[in-house]
Scaffold this motif. Structure first.
Motif, PDB file in Angstrom:
ATOM      1  N   GLN A   9      36.541  21.995  22.839  1.00  0.00           N
ATOM      2  CA  GLN A   9      36.155  22.345  24.203  1.00  0.00           C
ATOM      3  C   GLN A   9      34.778  21.793  24.536  1.00  0.00           C
ATOM      4  O   GLN A   9      34.533  21.307  25.626  1.00  0.00           O
ATOM      5  N   ARG A  10      33.887  21.873  23.543  1.00  0.00           N
ATOM      6  CA  ARG A  10      32.510  21.399  23.762  1.00  0.00           C
ATOM      7  C   ARG A  10      32.490  19.886  23.962  1.00  0.00           C
ATOM      8  O   ARG A  10      31.786  19.370  24.811  1.00  0.00           O
ATOM      9  N   GLY A 416      18.121  28.283  15.621  1.00  0.00           N
ATOM     10  CA  GLY A 416      18.141  27.917  17.047  1.00  0.00           C
ATOM     11  C   GLY A 416      18.024  26.420  17.288  1.00  0.00           C
ATOM     12  O   GLY A 416      18.117  25.962  18.418  1.00  0.00           O
ATOM     13  N   ARG A 417      17.819  25.637  16.222  1.00  0.00           N
ATOM     14  CA  ARG A 417      17.501  24.223  16.451  1.00  0.00           C
ATOM     15  C   ARG A 417      18.719  23.304  16.547  1.00  0.00           C
ATOM     16  O   ARG A 417      18.601  22.175  17.012  1.00  0.00           O
ATOM     17  N   CYS A 418      19.862  23.773  16.037  1.00  0.00           N
ATOM     18  CA  CYS A 418      21.024  22.873  16.002  1.00  0.00           C
ATOM     19  C   CYS A 418      22.284  23.480  16.596  1.00  0.00           C
ATOM     20  O   CYS A 418      23.382  22.977  16.363  1.00  0.00           O
ATOM     21  N   GLY A 419      22.141  24.573  17.356  1.00  0.00           N
ATOM     22  CA  GLY A 419      23.326  25.192  17.969  1.00  0.00           C
ATOM     23  C   GLY A 419      23.949  24.250  18.992  1.00  0.00           C
ATOM     24  O   GLY A 419      23.335  23.245  19.386  1.00  0.00           O
ATOM     25  N   TYR A 420      25.174  24.573  19.411  1.00  0.00           N
ATOM     26  CA  TYR A 420      25.773  23.794  20.504  1.00  0.00           C
ATOM     27  C   TYR A 420      24.841  23.892  21.696  1.00  0.00           C
ATOM     28  O   TYR A 420      24.476  24.997  22.117  1.00  0.00           O
ATOM     29  N   PRO A 421      24.438  22.760  22.266  1.00  0.00           N
ATOM     30  CA  PRO A 421      23.500  22.824  23.385  1.00  0.00           C
ATOM     31  C   PRO A 421      24.081  23.537  24.611  1.00  0.00           C
ATOM     32  O   PRO A 421      25.283  23.450  24.871  1.00  0.00           O
ATOM     33  N   SER A 422      23.209  24.234  25.331  1.00  0.00           N
ATOM     34  CA  SER A 422      23.618  24.874  26.587  1.00  0.00           C
ATOM     35  C   SER A 422      24.035  23.771  27.559  1.00  0.00           C
ATOM     36  O   SER A 422      23.691  22.591  27.365  1.00  0.00           O
ATOM     37  N   ASN A 423      24.728  24.143  28.624  1.00  0.00           N
ATOM     38  CA  ASN A 423      25.116  23.129  29.618  1.00  0.00           C
ATOM     39  C   ASN A 423      23.876  22.442  30.190  1.00  0.00           C
ATOM     40  O   ASN A 423      23.891  21.246  30.475  1.00  0.00           O
ATOM     41  N   PHE A 424      22.784  23.213  30.333  1.00  0.00           N
ATOM     42  CA  PHE A 424      21.538  22.594  30.821  1.00  0.00           C
ATOM     43  C   PHE A 424      21.073  21.506  29.864  1.00  0.00           C
ATOM     44  O   PHE A 424      20.786  20.376  30.276  1.00  0.00           O
ATOM     45  N   TYR A 523      29.387  28.901  27.776  1.00  0.00           N
ATOM     46  CA  TYR A 523      29.659  27.470  27.930  1.00  0.00           C
ATOM     47  C   TYR A 523      30.747  27.193  28.964  1.00  0.00           C
ATOM     48  O   TYR A 523      30.811  26.132  29.547  1.00  0.00           O
ATOM     49  N   HIS A 524      31.681  28.150  29.101  1.00  0.00           N
ATOM     50  CA  HIS A 524      32.850  27.890  29.948  1.00  0.00           C
ATOM     51  C   HIS A 524      33.020  28.976  30.995  1.00  0.00           C
ATOM     52  O   HIS A 524      32.357  29.993  30.953  1.00  0.00           O
ATOM     53  N   GLY A 525      33.975  28.738  31.872  1.00  0.00           N
ATOM     54  CA  GLY A 525      34.296  29.740  32.876  1.00  0.00           C
ATOM     55  C   GLY A 525      33.251  29.760  33.971  1.00  0.00           C
ATOM     56  O   GLY A 525      32.564  28.759  34.223  1.00  0.00           O
ATOM     57  N   ASP A 526      33.089  30.920  34.567  1.00  0.00           N
ATOM     58  CA  ASP A 526      32.203  31.011  35.714  1.00  0.00           C
ATOM     59  C   ASP A 526      30.755  31.195  35.243  1.00  0.00           C
ATOM     60  O   ASP A 526      30.160  32.254  35.389  1.00  0.00           O
TER      61      ASP A 526
END
Ligand code: FBP
Length: 541
Positions: A9-10, A416-424, A523-526
């Motif tokens: 999904q990412r 916190g340094r390698c998580g899936y990045p936020s949409n921003f 990450y997803h949805g509204d």
């Protein structure tokens, strides 16, 4: 299976572009000259070619279609990872490949070291597609090794000549962008037509100035830490028996601690910059914390949450004197290979520093002597400030005959340094990569890429290139003699809106458990994909 599903999904997340980056562009001056009165004369002298150039931006190309020649662009990751880094590469790759399919992006391994060792990979669709919107720096790895510019600069210039590399993108913090600026200036002086462009990376949030609004990675990292802090807060409320002392990463500046506090509302947060201004000693800080512990206890509240910035002790004046003296002693004996021991340091130190050093728990005293970064600075993430504060509070509370102190310590940093990045961070990094590519295609060198209006919708952002000298000051870098130009790390502004907002609310948070558990990144949805509170409060037009 589920993990794979989330990853897929990412990978499919569709990054957005500002309107101006959806068309063919030309580079123009923004009309803003980067000649700032705050720039040291010595910095100007160090960058005779780069200093005084305008801030560049893009305008729509209205003339005939632009023919893009095939180019080879190298890219390095430098320093600590930050979520979104892969998208800088992806943004750069998508752009230059769409303009000429024969162009190449070379991923240089292990930061700048890969350049001198000629260790790199020519990236292709298959590799790129595995890393779209994925956290980490593992596609091409990163590093922190310092190489003397006198060796590094000629080596890089030679590498470009022999390999035909046209440009280099440096994704890094203050240290790496210092190297990038030196390189850009050196190549100009040699009349070598190779562009060097920087990207503001760091979870610490300390690469910013009147042009650069934020570094990438700060958004995701502070969201990850805030989620964890929020969970701990709910646990504290549920069992009502522990004080939680939580140290958050962020190097010297307290931006990460401040953002997490604004998001989660702890009972207390320490801001290093404020402590320095108030000239507090370690004992003053400990007494402040213990006063709150006692005050809450009188109301039947045996629990609490304290956020501590990683760089705290640097801001306690007596500690910074001690750190400088330790550094000095180590540097005066730089040929020595064995590690310094606590006992040896006790013999060398004098006066107040000796008193403070000998009062520290042995483990902390040893950590102070451990590894240094390329600037010769103590690596703060290795110092267990959370444990030091717990130990010191316990001592002080015992002196006050207070018996109910149960404390848990935590350090949120690497998680916190390698998580899936936020949409921003996905969008921001993709845009920075695209921007870097456009500057390179237009022959622009010596700029750091940035975006104006990051708090607005991505479509409304205005990308730009800021000449490197804007971010420099003269400082000892711990390796070269005398003072040298070094990129500034920007600390929390005590007159800025984010800190003033904390001042407004922190009195309420001391006793009212107004904890806010924000939950995981959506990450997803509204998703509203909220910006950091820091960015929203600092909103610039
Ligand atoms: P940079 O982005 O400036 O490289 O630093 C990020 C950081 O995570 C700091 O917050 C922390 O102090 C440091 O890296 C830890 O370094 P290391 O990865 O070497 O342990």
């Amino acid at each position: 299976f589920k993990r794979r599903f989330i990853r897929t999904q990412r990978l499919r997340y569709q990054t957005h572009l500002p309107k101006i980056l959806t068309v063919e562009t030309n580079v123009v001056s923004s009309g803003v000259n980067s000649k700032s009165s705050g720039i040291d004369d010595e910095v100007k002298k160090a960058f005779p070619n780069l200093y005084g150039r305008p801030v560049f931006k893009f305008e729509k190309n209205k003339a005939e279609k632009i023919e893009h020649k095939a180019i080879k662009v190298g890219i390095v990751f430098s320093g600590g990872p930050a979520p979104g880094g892969h998208n800088v590469i992806v943004g750069l790759y998508d752009l230059i490949k769409s303009h000429n399919k024969n162009s190449e992006v070379w991923g240089i391994y292990h930061s700048m070291t890969g350049l001198y060792e000629e260790s790199y990979i020519v990236l292709n669709d298959e590799i790129i597609d595995q890393y779209r919107n994925i956290g980490g720096f593992n596609m091409i790895l990163t590093g922190r090794k310092y190489t003397d510019p006198e060796i590094a600069l000629p080596a890089f210039s030679k590498f470009c000549k022999t390999s035909g590399l046209n440009a280099l993108v440096v994704v890094g913090g203050d240290g790496s962008n210092t190297r990038a600026a030196e390189l850009a200036e050196y190549l100009c002086q040699k009349n070598q037509d190779v562009q060097v462009v920087g990207i503001p990376k760091t979870i610490d949030g300390d690469i910013k100035n009147r042009f650069i609004e934020t570094s990438f990675g700060f958004d995701t990292a502070t969201k990850v830490y805030s989620q964890l802090i929020g969970n701990i807060m709910i646990d504290a409320l549920s069992s009502e028996k522990y004080w939680h002392f939580i140290k958050v990463m962020g190097r010297s500046a307290s931006h990460v601690a401040l953002e997490c506090a604004l998001k989660t509302h702890p009972n207390m947060v320490l801001i290093g910059e404020e402590i320095e201004k108030q000239n507090k000693t370690l004992n003053d800080v400990i007494c402040d914390i213990c006063d709150l512990i006692e005050e809450r206890s009188k109301k039947g509240l045996k629990h609490g949450v304290l956020i501590i910035p990683e760089g705290l002790i640097e801001f306690i004046p007596e500690f910074s004197v001690l750190i400088n003296e330790c550094n000095q002693i180590v540097k005066e004996n730089k040929d020595r290979e064995e590690r310094w021991t606590r006992e040896e340091m006790l013999e060398k130190l004098k006066g107040n520093s000796l008193k403070l050093y000998s009062s520290l728990p042995k483990g902390i005293a040893r950590e102070l002597l451990y590894s240094k970064d390329w600037c010769g600075d103590i690596t703060l993430s290795k110092i267990a400030t959370d444990k030091l504060l717990k130990w010191s509070c316990r001592k002080e509370l015992k002196r006050r005959s207070y018996k109910d102190f149960n404390c848990m310590t935590h350090f949120f940093g690497y998680e916190g340094r390698c998580g899936y990045p936020s949409n921003f961070d996905c969008d921001y990094c993709y845009v920075l990569g695209n921007t870097a590519g456009r500057f390179i295609e237009s022959g622009i060198t010596g700029v750091m890429c940035g975006v104006n209006g990051t708090w607005k919708k991505t479509e409304e952002w205005i990308p730009f290139g800021m000449p490197f000298p804007e971010m420099f000051l003269m400082k000892s870098n711990g390796f070269q003699k005398g003072l040298n130009p070094v990129a500034k790390r920007i600390l929390v502004d005590l007159k800025g809106v984010p800190f003033k907002t904390l001042l407004k609310y922190r009195g309420i948070w001391r006793m009212d458990d107004d904890y806010y558990a924000c939950g995981p990144i959506q990450y997803h949805g509204d998703t509203k994909d909220e910006r950091t509170i820091t960015l929203l409060l600092e909103q610039r037009n």
